[in-house]
Design an enzyme around this catalytic site. Structure first.
Site, PDB file in Angstrom:
ATOM      1  N   LYS A   1       0.228  47.382  70.270  1.00 21.01           N
ATOM      2  CA  LYS A   1       0.220  46.048  71.213  1.00 21.01           C
ATOM      3  C   LYS A   1       1.479  45.977  71.654  1.00 21.01           C
ATOM      4  O   LYS A   1       1.761  45.675  72.714  1.00 21.01           O
ATOM      5  CB  LYS A   1      -0.050  45.262  70.213  1.00 21.01           C
ATOM      6  CG  LYS A   1      -1.449  45.040  69.810  1.00 21.01           C
ATOM      7  CD  LYS A   1      -1.835  43.550  69.398  1.00 21.01           C
ATOM      8  CE  LYS A   1      -3.672  43.474  69.125  1.00 21.01           C
ATOM      9  NZ  LYS A   1      -3.848  42.411  68.449  1.00 21.01           N
TER      10      LYS A   1
ATOM     11  N   LYS B   1     -12.895  52.641  70.548  1.00 21.74           N
ATOM     12  CA  LYS B   1     -13.798  51.702  69.886  1.00 21.74           C
ATOM     13  C   LYS B   1     -14.080  50.650  70.506  1.00 21.74           C
ATOM     14  O   LYS B   1     -13.308  50.174  71.593  1.00 21.74           O
ATOM     15  CB  LYS B   1     -13.193  51.281  68.596  1.00 21.74           C
ATOM     16  CG  LYS B   1     -12.069  50.259  68.581  1.00 21.74           C
ATOM     17  CD  LYS B   1     -11.742  49.525  67.327  1.00 21.74           C
ATOM     18  CE  LYS B   1     -10.769  48.210  67.544  1.00 21.74           C
ATOM     19  NZ  LYS B   1     -10.901  47.045  66.660  1.00 21.74           N
TER      20      LYS B   1
ATOM     21  N   LYS C   1     -12.507  43.717  71.508  1.00 23.42           N
ATOM     22  CA  LYS C   1     -12.409  42.566  72.641  1.00 23.42           C
ATOM     23  C   LYS C   1     -11.496  42.996  73.821  1.00 23.42           C
ATOM     24  O   LYS C   1     -11.686  42.198  74.934  1.00 23.42           O
ATOM     25  CB  LYS C   1     -11.729  41.434  71.988  1.00 23.42           C
ATOM     26  CG  LYS C   1     -12.364  40.651  70.907  1.00 23.42           C
ATOM     27  CD  LYS C   1     -11.833  39.843  70.243  1.00 23.42           C
ATOM     28  CE  LYS C   1     -11.150  40.204  69.159  1.00 23.42           C
ATOM     29  NZ  LYS C   1     -11.782  39.689  67.798  1.00 23.42           N
TER      30      LYS C   1
HETATM   31  P1  ATP Z   1     -11.091  43.650  68.429  1.00 23.64           P
HETATM   32  O1  ATP Z   1     -10.669  45.267  68.315  1.00 23.64           O
HETATM   33  O2  ATP Z   1     -12.301  43.653  68.958  1.00 23.64           O
HETATM   34  O3  ATP Z   1      -9.823  42.957  69.246  1.00 23.64           O
HETATM   35  P2  ATP Z   1     -10.179  42.998  65.848  1.00 23.64           P
HETATM   36  O4  ATP Z   1     -10.314  44.247  64.982  1.00 23.64           O
HETATM   37  O5  ATP Z   1      -8.808  42.797  66.483  1.00 23.64           O
HETATM   38  O6  ATP Z   1     -11.192  43.166  66.853  1.00 23.64           O
HETATM   39  P3  ATP Z   1     -11.555  41.065  64.295  1.00 23.64           P
HETATM   40  O7  ATP Z   1     -12.248  40.340  65.330  1.00 23.64           O
HETATM   41  O8  ATP Z   1     -10.873  40.149  63.440  1.00 23.64           O
HETATM   42  O9  ATP Z   1     -10.192  41.849  65.067  1.00 23.64           O
HETATM   43  O10 ATP Z   1     -12.392  42.197  63.837  1.00 23.64           O
HETATM   44  C1  ATP Z   1     -13.206  41.744  62.731  1.00 23.64           C
HETATM   45  C2  ATP Z   1     -13.578  42.806  61.917  1.00 23.64           C
HETATM   46  O11 ATP Z   1     -14.665  43.684  62.727  1.00 23.64           O
HETATM   47  C3  ATP Z   1     -12.809  43.746  61.330  1.00 23.64           C
HETATM   48  O12 ATP Z   1     -13.117  44.155  59.936  1.00 23.64           O
HETATM   49  C4  ATP Z   1     -12.663  44.865  62.229  1.00 23.64           C
HETATM   50  O13 ATP Z   1     -12.442  46.207  61.246  1.00 23.64           O
HETATM   51  C5  ATP Z   1     -14.010  45.010  62.612  1.00 23.64           C
HETATM   52  N1  ATP Z   1     -14.321  45.858  63.915  1.00 23.64           N
HETATM   53  C6  ATP Z   1     -13.757  45.308  65.198  1.00 23.64           C
HETATM   54  N2  ATP Z   1     -14.135  46.493  66.148  1.00 23.64           N
HETATM   55  C7  ATP Z   1     -15.031  47.245  65.602  1.00 23.64           C
HETATM   56  C8  ATP Z   1     -15.582  48.240  66.046  1.00 23.64           C
HETATM   57  N3  ATP Z   1     -15.737  48.775  67.090  1.00 23.64           N
HETATM   58  N4  ATP Z   1     -16.533  48.819  65.078  1.00 23.64           N
HETATM   59  C9  ATP Z   1     -16.565  48.607  63.560  1.00 23.64           C
HETATM   60  N5  ATP Z   1     -16.047  47.274  63.334  1.00 23.64           N
HETATM   61  C10 ATP Z   1     -15.018  46.826  63.844  1.00 23.64           C
END
Ligand code: ATP
Ligand code: LTN
Length: 345
Positions: A121, A204, A207
């Site tokens: 980030k 992956k 968002k």
């Molecule tokens: P993003 O990458 O979409 O911003 P994030 O990891 O920042 O998501 P959260 O929204 O808090 O943040 O994620 C919630 C849960 O979803 C976490 O346990 C994360 O590991 C899981 N997660 C996020 N993206 C994926 C993915 N592509 N596949 C599987 N699990 C995921």
């Protein structure tokens, strides 16, 4: 005589989700939230909305408030049951920030710098544009976890490094002071640990994806969702076969299909043998629409009843607060803080 275990005898689990989007995406659902609902009977669950983590990057206060409530509604829509699970808002419990401070004092500067989420980030936004909160994010996450002394933390693969730091900090505290924390294990379901972007299947689903067409937002219009499946990137071949190296796009679609339909990947490969990608995508689009349509309806219905959501959070904070206060009391005592006493009458 066999005795069924009392709730307290079940191992505890804890996890959190950030309210940083209007809707969860399919990666969040399959990688995390769906597991939460599935684990509720076997474990003693604590699930929370990580709204304090959500302010580590620039945000809009009105959107944060709305998204926090939407997150609660989506957990309930996914089947997380407030009768079985403590569902709470991170900012309702001051113990999270209080323990985070103690853990920050135990974390090495270099150790924090090595966290890949921070590195990624800050590289993206420029080091001058990120706040110290982003740097100390993992210590707040460690506090979220250690306060509840859980046995397991169900998360997606991307959170593994944060879990390792959490274990290191727990061990350091236990060693330096007195055994206080349980060392939590990550609980990462391998099949859905990493749902990939539909347009860029080597990254992956996230968002912050570069293009919205690779992201299935669960609360989106079902028709728009079906369209995204139909235009998902595959490859120049024609066989529906799982091979993450050579066919990352098709493999990701098979993972999603299998997870939502409950049918195994070999079974799906057999069904689509010799039929090409068109038929396969059309059927998958239907499976996804069948899942998102009632999910959306349930979420929007829950959002109509704000009092109910507030009550779920109030009960969750009560359950979680009792545990968090007890842990923090031990921590403050062990680091040598003088306890406060009431004013003498
Ligand atoms: P993003 O990458 O979409 O911003 P994030 O990891 O920042 O998501 P959260 O929204 O808090 O943040 O994620 C919630 C849960 O979803 C976490 O346990 C994360 O590991 C899981 N997660 C996020 N993206 C994926 C993915 N592509 N596949 C599987 N699990 C995921
Ligand atoms: N960092 C996590 C969200 C999160 C979390 C936690 C997950 C904050 N605190 C404690 C599990 C346990 C994320 O971005 N997915």
């Amino acid at each position: 005589m066999s005795v069924s275990p009392t709730p307290a005898a079940r191992p505890r689990i804890l996890s959190g989700i950030q309210p940083t989007s209007d809707t969860i995406h399919l990666g969040n659902y399959l990688g995390a939230v769906r597991q939460w609902a599935a684990l509720q009977d076997e474990f003693e669950p604590f699930f929370f909305i990580a709204n304090m983590h959500a302010i580590t990057v620039e945000h809009d206060p009105k959107a944060l408030r709305e998204r926090s409530l939407r997150s609660v509604a989506q957990l309930l829509a996914a089947g997380v049951d407030p009768e079985k699970s403590a569902i709470f808002m991170q900012s309702h419990l001051p113990e999270h920030a209080q323990l985070a401070w103690v853990l920050q004092c135990l974390t090495g500067f270099g150790e924090a710098r090595r966290m890949t989420q921070f590195k990624d980030k800050s590289a993206k936004l420029g080091e001058g544009n990120v706040g110290v909160g982003l740097f100390t994010y993992p210590m707040l996450m460690a506090a979220d976890i250690l306060l509840y002394r859980p046995a397991y933390v169900p998360v997606g693969e991307d959170q593994r490094q944060h879990l390792e730091l959490t274990r290191d900090l727990a061990q350091r505290f236990n060693h330096r002071f007195k055994k206080t924390f349980r060392l939590p294990e990550p609980y990462i379901p391998q099949a859905t640990a990493k749902i990939m972007d539909l347009q860029e299947p080597t990254a992956k689903m996230s968002k912050s994806a570069s293009s919205p067409s690779g992201l299935i937002d669960v609360l989106d219009e079902p028709r728009a969702t079906a369209k995204k499946i139909m235009s998902a990137v595959t490859d120049s071949g024609a066989e529906v076969v799982f091979d993450e190296e050579k066919k990352p796009g098709v493999s990701n679609l098979l993972t999603i299909y299998s997870a939502l339909s409950g049918r195994s990947i070999p079974e799906l490969e057999e069904q689509y043998a010799g039929r090409g990608y068109g038929d396969f995508k059309k059927d998958l689009a239907e499976v996804v629409v069948e899942f998102v349509t009632p999910f959306r309806d349930r979420t929007f219905a829950l959002l109509e009843d704000r009092d109910h959501l507030d009550q779920v959070l109030a009960r969750g904070a009560e359950k979680a607060g009792a545990v968090a206060r007890a842990t923090l009391r031990d921590v403050y005592d062990r680091v040598g803080f003088v306890p406060p006493v009431p004013v003498a009458q």
